[in-house]
Write a protein that holds these residues in place. Structure first.
Motif, PDB file in Angstrom:
ATOM      1  N   GLU A 126       0.792  -1.228   0.082  1.00  0.00           N
ATOM      2  CA  GLU A 126       0.100  -0.056  -0.013  1.00  0.00           C
ATOM      3  C   GLU A 126       0.958   1.105   0.125  1.00  0.00           C
ATOM      4  OE1 GLU A 126      -2.943  -0.099   2.995  1.00  0.00           O
ATOM      5  OE2 GLU A 126      -3.215   2.288   2.865  1.00  0.00           O
ATOM      6  N   MET A 127       1.968   1.136   0.917  1.00  0.00           N
ATOM      7  CA  MET A 127       2.718   2.480   0.794  1.00  0.00           C
ATOM      8  C   MET A 127       3.473   2.718  -0.183  1.00  0.00           C
ATOM      9  SD  MET A 127       3.783   2.931   4.633  1.00  0.00           S
ATOM     10  CE  MET A 127       2.616   2.645   5.448  1.00  0.00           C
ATOM     11  N   PHE A 128       4.333   1.509  -0.906  1.00  0.00           N
ATOM     12  CA  PHE A 128       5.352   1.862  -1.695  1.00  0.00           C
ATOM     13  C   PHE A 128       4.709   1.855  -3.291  1.00  0.00           C
ATOM     14  CE2 PHE A 128       8.037   1.029   1.908  1.00  0.00           C
ATOM     15  CZ  PHE A 128       8.619   2.217   1.854  1.00  0.00           C
ATOM     16  N   GLN A 129       3.754   0.821  -3.382  1.00  0.00           N
ATOM     17  CA  GLN A 129       3.183   0.644  -5.056  1.00  0.00           C
ATOM     18  C   GLN A 129       2.556   1.729  -5.224  1.00  0.00           C
ATOM     19  OE1 GLN A 129       0.659  -2.246  -5.974  1.00  0.00           O
ATOM     20  NE2 GLN A 129       2.319  -3.563  -7.128  1.00  0.00           N
ATOM     21  N   ALA A 130       2.767   2.223  -6.527  1.00  0.00           N
ATOM     22  CA  ALA A 130       2.059   3.419  -7.044  1.00  0.00           C
ATOM     23  C   ALA A 130       0.379   2.586  -7.480  1.00  0.00           C
ATOM     24  CB  ALA A 130       2.421   4.265  -8.273  1.00  0.00           C
ATOM     25  N   PRO A 131      -0.386   3.247  -7.396  1.00  0.00           N
ATOM     26  CA  PRO A 131      -1.590   2.581  -7.622  1.00  0.00           C
ATOM     27  C   PRO A 131      -1.882   2.510  -9.089  1.00  0.00           C
ATOM     28  CG  PRO A 131      -2.277   4.408  -6.796  1.00  0.00           C
ATOM     29  CD  PRO A 131      -0.691   4.463  -6.843  1.00  0.00           C
ATOM     30  N   GLN A 174      -3.502  -0.716 -10.891  1.00  0.00           N
ATOM     31  CA  GLN A 174      -4.704  -1.212 -10.842  1.00  0.00           C
ATOM     32  C   GLN A 174      -5.534  -0.164 -11.344  1.00  0.00           C
ATOM     33  OE1 GLN A 174      -3.985  -1.564  -6.421  1.00  0.00           O
ATOM     34  NE2 GLN A 174      -5.749  -2.664  -6.495  1.00  0.00           N
ATOM     35  N   VAL A 175      -5.430   1.056 -11.498  1.00  0.00           N
ATOM     36  CA  VAL A 175      -6.244   2.062 -12.190  1.00  0.00           C
ATOM     37  C   VAL A 175      -6.263   1.674 -13.698  1.00  0.00           C
ATOM     38  CG1 VAL A 175      -6.657   4.414 -12.714  1.00  0.00           C
ATOM     39  CG2 VAL A 175      -5.814   3.957 -10.521  1.00  0.00           C
ATOM     40  N   ARG A 229      -3.975  11.242 -14.659  1.00  0.00           N
ATOM     41  CA  ARG A 229      -2.651  11.169 -14.740  1.00  0.00           C
ATOM     42  C   ARG A 229      -1.938   9.979 -15.356  1.00  0.00           C
ATOM     43  NH1 ARG A 229      -0.312  15.741 -11.921  1.00  0.00           N
ATOM     44  NH2 ARG A 229      -2.220  17.347 -11.851  1.00  0.00           N
TER      45      ARG A 229
END
Lengths: 390, 892
Positions: free
Chosen positions: B777-782, B785-786, B850
């Protein structure tokens, strides 16, 4: 009259459901994986265990970030009355530090019935805020800061926070994703079915629901619906569709029909450029085609004068019947600019007259082609000109 | 004022209850002299063994009192003490992480000041700006009123509430005198006689009165009325509820009714005091519904009620002594702050209230020492948990605002400093600041205010809360009307405890892994202080965020302060500034000056004054002699275009008599090099680097916080530390990951197993999977998933972007080209091409989140677009898309 009134009632019920995030988001809440329950858990643990948290709600527009947050805060306000103050800031309004602090101070004052002064300085406000945070902490009050449009406060949410800020941010992230197609269908069904209880005449409600079921089963509807969701599957987008469809409902019959959805679909998904072309005059079409020709000749920069030259060329070589005086053409040219079918390439240059400013076409040749085909009284010569380059 | 605070304090029911109790009691018993106290619970000792001072001898003033024969010397003395305290106060700054706290403290101090002033200038006591003044002023009025009945003093009674006066009268018939506010009534009596206020007023820190030794800051029982009846005995010893004698045997206390029982009197008798809670048989029987009474005392002997019992049934009062003095006429008085029992608050006793719980109020009164009975001990929760003996201990966690009927937890710093000292230390400053407030119209305002009901009190002429001039007026309003029950009754599970310990806000007991650096700072500061010249002392500390820079400096300053208190090193003042909190770099002068002298001036004036002090060596006041340590956090933010701010600050330490030590903290290693040479030569000499933590250090930091709480799997902590050490070495990150992991585990346990007994027991470890999830959750940019959950067209557009990129090698494309590609893709894969306008919309939506970077949509076919993430990420996200399997062939 009685029949009419319950039809109106049904219509307004449907509309109010669509506008009420509580109703729309409710079915998605129950599972422990939902953002609602996660967010609620985090905020309520801040309240009960005094854990300071910062949470980032991420997701595309219209995926229900604010709606879910509002729901959670609303529920918590009921659950823990008098223990939460909510401060709302929007990045669009308060991205300036000074202004943001002032707004925070103002809302804190409002919340606690204190006198607020506009004249307070940045220092005063920041110290006031710290003092208030401490007092509220001692009084078991939790302050929830809601920073809407957070990316306006930071350069880029999450990824580009300043290193010092990032180190202090507690990195809770909740990702809001658009619902799957199945979920969308479930929402659709839930929103559109009338309750079969005493609030509506039984026969009417049953009939209404049956018709809705029929529509949902209809192959044409499924096609339209999928086409619609292909563009954007977010909840907001879906609700817009439903609202349009429901608003098209015939109050005389009091039932939804497939046509309602069809109308909604076409009224939402417009083709602005093509529609613009439809309303253009013949002369304007000439100008567009001339610009197109110039572009094909790789004459990248053109202005009114060069277009007029091309127009004259066309006229000379094809002997068209539509030849207009220069001032008429200029007016048509200005129309096109106003409709944003063409635009100036330079942003400044208000001093020089329209004729000399370079312009560019804002419509692709394929669209122009399509538009000309759809245009009823389009002169054959224009088609010919387009085809030649095609 | 329909509802006066003190009315609710002494509500009519209480009076009735009281009279009822009085009726029971038999007349005239002489005060019982202290006996040997029977131990209560095995560990109990003789707590109340008083000094055997002759009880008849009224007063013994102990040597350390400070005597002020007249006003002028009085002031001198006060200043002396103030100066002493100043240094203390400035050190106090060290404790406070932010400037704002200083203000609150000052706020509080002020209220104390006005207390002090109240002795001298009666009109001051009604200052509207003083948060406590209103209730106090009012109570004093009412007490006057009450007195006027008994003492026949011609003061017009201001009776806010008719019914209340009546009630009072009824009490008066039984001659309520003691609670009366002595100071005022006496003064008015005097006013009749001589019209002169008593000139001599001698303040004491310690007084021996009637056999008891009282100090400022002690808690005492206070008589409620002049006792003519039996209750006038103040038993030091509690009697057994069964045998009605005290004896020397060990007694045990019932945790429910607080009754005392001899171990031997119980059936069956107990040998030792059992661990944990113990409830007597009577209470147990009552719980299961039987009606059981305590055995009646034998004929001729009445059950003696202890002071504790009387207090808890509001026949007595408890109070905290704020100051003591001798009046001109020789009576000894003191200013007290009342405690109330839960029954006396507006909401009454709540289920979560403890039996021995008291609330501290903001209600003050001047009383005669005569009405003080003896000591009691009101403790903070921590102290209370340790205390295990004596009957006169009470528990106090909250302050009760008698005006707003609101509760607030007591701040912990309250206990650190003695309130009396504080009040003196800031007096001077407060005087000049508030002279405008102490005028008559404030008194008027106050009077008005008391008549108003609550919501109106914030009417037009109330000062604004967020203005400094108003000293954040009205903060006392904040408080909860009711202490939420779950906070008091909640028993923390292990995971919740772990979460609390891992909070960034919670200060750990030990600070591991930075010993070397802390030693260096200590030796630097000590060297600088002890050096008589203090020449050119400047330390630059740098390191990436979250490596404990500020924390280390602050903890060094804390330990140094304790050394100052112990007297091993010279006193100094400490000023802490955070560059990020300044509105502009120049403001730093103002902040420094305010911290040193307490006055607020413009920054230009402040610069001038500071220059005078540090450059010219002009010392104003005695305290200016002390060395000054200036800690500037986020130093890089003070860099202005011409760098004059930094230059000035760093130049001062080089001056001969400045006695200034600067500690600068910033992230960049080469800040001095980036500055002008004339600045870097003044700053770059002594540097200290805080390197990123390695994984063992992070592991140690986390484990030291979690000591004694066994919820984390060992590898889980190691995993988190290794991960963070590999990325940034930021301790905050590591702690947050662990806390998040604990939160995830907590969530999992509470939500998923809500029915099973696992949740109830609170067991369950924070496993690797939880840490893994937190790290994800903290390090992986989402963005992956988007992208995966994009709409169908969105996916096609992304694929077209990647395809375009592979084809042309250009990152940037225009909408026209993109549309062509999309239409190609669509036609060759049997997809319907949606049309340009729709496509434009889709592109813009992707731009909003973005995933793409794109220009405004109005540019239409000229719009430039670019992927915001590596094409591999897109390929990874979309390769296995179920809806559109054909995308994969364009993504390789």
């Amino acid at each position: 009259m009685g029949r009419e009134s319950h039809k109106m009632k049904a219509l307004s019920l449907l509309r109010s459901r669509i506008c009420d995030p509580k109703f729309v988001f409710k079915p998605l809440h129950d599972s422990p994986d939902s953002n609602y329950s996660k967010l609620k858990f985090m905020i309520s643990s801040s309240i009960t265990e005094a854990c300071n948290n910062s949470i980032l709600l991420l997701g595309p527009r219209g995926s229900g970030k604010s709606a879910v947050l509002e729901l959670v805060v609303g529920d918590l306000l009921v659950e823990y009355p008098d223990m939460i103050s909510v401060i709302k800031l929007s990045g669009l309004l308060h991205s300036d530090d000074n202004c943001a602090l002032k707004e925070v101070a103002r809302q804190l004052c409002m919340e606690h019935q204190l006198q607020f002064s506009k004249a307070a300085s940045f220092d005063d406000n920041s110290q006031f805020m710290v003092a208030m945070l401490k007092e509220c902490g001692l009084a078991h009050k939790t302050i929830v800061f809601i920073l809407d449009e957070f990316d306006q406060f930071a350069q880029d949410a999450d990824q580009l926070l300043e290193k010092r800020v990032r180190s202090r941010f507690s990195h809770r992230k909740l990702l809001f994703l658009p619902p799957s197609t199945e979920d969308s269908k479930r929402i659709l069904e839930q929103v559109l079915s009338l309750p079969v209880d005493s609030s509506f005449p039984h026969d009417y409600a049953v009939e209404f629901n049956r018709k809705v079921q029929d529509i949902l089963e209809d192959r044409r509807f499924k096609e339209t619906f999928n086409k619609y969701l292909n563009l954007d599957s977010s909840i907001k987008h879906l609700l817009r569709f439903l609202f349009c469809a429901v608003s098209c409902m015939d109050v005389q019959t009091g039932f939804l029909t497939y046509e309602n959805f069809e109308t909604a679909f076409s009224s939402i998904l417009r083709q602005p450029k093509l529609e613009c072309l439809k309303n253009c005059s013949i002369l304007e079409l000439y100008i567009l085609v001339c610009m197109k020709r110039l572009e094909v000749k790789e004459q990248t920069l053109c202005n009114f004068n060069s277009i007029m030259k091309e127009y004259k060329n066309v006229h000379d070589s094809f002997q068209t019947s539509d030849y207009y005086a220069r001032n008429v053409c200029l007016r048509a040219f200005e129309h096109l600019i106003n409709r944003e079918l063409i635009c100036f390439t330079d942003s400044r240059g208000y001093g020089s007259s329209v004729e000399f400013r370079p312009v560019k076409l804002l419509i692709s040749s394929a669209e122009l082609h399509q538009g000309l085909k759809a245009y009823h009284s389009c002169p054959a010569i224009l088609h010919k000109l387009m085809d030649r380059e095609g | 004022m329909a509802e006066t605070p003190s009315k609710s304090l002494r509500s009519p029911t209480k009076c009735k209850q009281q009279s009822h109790l009085d009726a029971n009691s038999s007349p005239s018993v002489n005060p019982v002299t202290p006996q040997s106290v029977a131990p209560r619970r095995s560990t109990r000792r003789k707590l109340l063994a008083f000094d055997s001072v002759d009880p008849q001898k009224p007063l013994n003033c102990i040597d350390e009192l400070c005597e002020h024969p007249s006003k002028a010397p009085n002031k001198d003395k006060a200043r002396e003490r103030r100066n002493l305290n100043r240094s203390r106060r400035s050190i106090d700054y060290a404790e406070e992480p932010c400037k704002g706290k200083v203000t609150t403290r000052r706020n509080r101090t002020r209220e104390n000041v006005s207390i002090g002033k109240a002795h001298k200038k009666e009109s001051n006591s009604g200052s509207a700006k003083c948060p406590t003044s209103t209730p106090r002023g009012e109570t004093s009025k009412r007490r006057n009123d009450k007195d006027s009945d008994s003492a026949k003093v011609p003061i017009a009674p201001v009776s806010p509430d008719q019914s209340e006066t009546k009630k009072r009268k009824r009490i008066d018939e039984r001659r309520v005198v003691t609670r009366a506010m002595v100071a005022r009534s006496r003064k008015s009596e005097k006013g009749q006689k001589s019209n002169v206020l008593p000139k001599r007023r001698v303040y004491y820190k310690k007084v021996v009165y009637d056999g008891g030794e009282f100090e400022v800051g002690d808690d005492v029982y206070v008589k409620r009325r002049e006792e003519t009846d039996s209750d006038n005995e103040f038993p030091e010893v509690e009697e057994c509820r069964l045998c009605f004698s005290s004896g020397d045997d060990v007694m045990i206390e019932c945790d429910d009714c607080l009754g005392g029982f001899h171990l031997k009197c119980l059936t069956p008798p107990l040998k030792d005091v059992p661990e944990g809670d113990w409830i007597c048989g009577f209470c147990e029987a009552r719980k299961i519904g039987r009606d059981v009474g305590f055995p009646m005392p034998p004929e001729g002997k009445k059950l003696v009620r202890t002071l504790r019992e009387k207090l808890l049934s509001s026949d007595l009062w408890a109070a905290h002594i704020e100051s003591m003095w001798k009046e001109g006429d020789g009576t000894y008085c003191c200013r007290v702050r009342w405690y109330v029992i839960p029954e006396e608050t507006a909401i009454g006793r709540q289920p979560h209230n403890l039996k021995r719980e008291l609330y501290r109020t903001n209600d003050f009164a001047d009383i005669e020492m005569e009405s003080i009975i003896r000591h009691c001990f009101v403790m903070t929760p921590k102290e209370f948990a340790k205390a295990n003996e004596g009957d006169d201990i009470f528990f106090c966690e909250y302050e009760y605002d008698v005006h707003w009927h609101a509760f607030k937890r007591l701040a912990e710093i309250d206990n650190d400093n003695e309130v009396g000292e504080e009040s003196d230390s800031d007096e001077d400053w407060n005087h000049c600041k508030e002279s405008d407030f102490d005028t008559d119209d404030d008194v008027e305002y106050d009077a008005e205010n008391t008549k108003d009901s609550r919501p109106q009190s914030s009417s037009n002429h109330a000062p604004a809360a967020n203005l400094r001039k108003g000293q954040f007026f009205g903060l006392q309003k904040i408080g909860t009307k009711k202490i939420p029950q779950f906070i008091r009754n909640h028993k923390q599970t292990d995971i919740e405890r772990a979460k609390a310990m891992l909070l960034l806000a919670s200060l750990p007991k030990s600070l591991p892994c930075r010993n070397k650096e802390m030693e260096e700072i200590t030796s630097f500061v000590k060297g600088a202080i002890c050096d008589d010249q203090c020449l050119g002392r400047c330390l630059y500390i740098h390191g990436v965020p979250g490596t404990g820079k500020t924390m280390s400096v602050l903890s060094v300053m804390r330990s140094l302060r304790s050394e100052v208190d112990a007297g091993t090193i010279r006193p100094y003042c400490f000023v802490e500034i955070n560059g990020l909190k300044l509105a502009s770099p120049e403001n730093i002068y103002r902040v420094i000056y305010e911290a040193l002298n307490g006055h607020r001036v413009s920054w230009k004036k402040a610069l001038h004054l500071l220059n005078e002090r540090f450059v010219e060596g002009k010392k104003s006041g005695e305290k200016a002699d002390q060395p000054c340590i200036l800690l500037i956090d986020e130093l890089d933010l003070l860099v202005t275009r011409n760098q004059s701010v930094l230059y000035n600050i760093l130049d001062w330490p080089t001056k001969p008599h400045s006695k200034l030590i600067v500690i600068g903290i910033a992230n960049t290693m080469d800040l001095p090099e980036k500055l002008l040479p004339r600045i870097s030569s003044r700053m770059g000499i002594q540097r200290l680097c805080f390197g990123p933590y390695n994984y063992q250090q992070l592991q140690e930091i986390i484990s030291s916080r979690l000591k004694g709480i066994d919820v984390f799997e060992k590898q889980a902590i190691e995993f988190a530390s290794r991960k963070v050490a590999a990325i940034s070495g930021d301790a905050r990150r590591a702690l947050e990951i662990c806390r998040r992991a604990a939160e995830i585990a907590d969530y999992r346990i509470k939500k998923l197993h809500s029915n099973s007994d696992l949740a109830a027991s609170g067991k369950g470890l924070v496993a690797m999977a939880d840490v893994e999830a937190a790290i994800q959750e903290m390090f992986q940019a989402p963005h992956i998933q988007v992208m995966k959950s994009c709409s169908r067209l969105g996916k096609i557009v992304l694929t077209a972007m990647v395809h375009e990129l592979y084809k042309t090698g250009m990152g940037e494309t225009t909408f026209e080209k993109l549309a062509m590609t999309v239409s190609c893709l669509c036609t060759s894969n049997g997809e319907v091409f949606p049309g340009y306008d729709t496509l434009l919309q889709v592109g813009c939506r992707l731009g909003e989140s973005r995933i793409l970077l794109c220009e405004a949509g109005s540019k239409h076919r000229l719009q430039k677009l670019q992927l915001n993430f590596p094409s591999d990420d897109v390929a990874f996200a979309l390769r296995n898309c179920k809806d559109l399997p054909w995308l994969a062939k364009y993504l390789v």
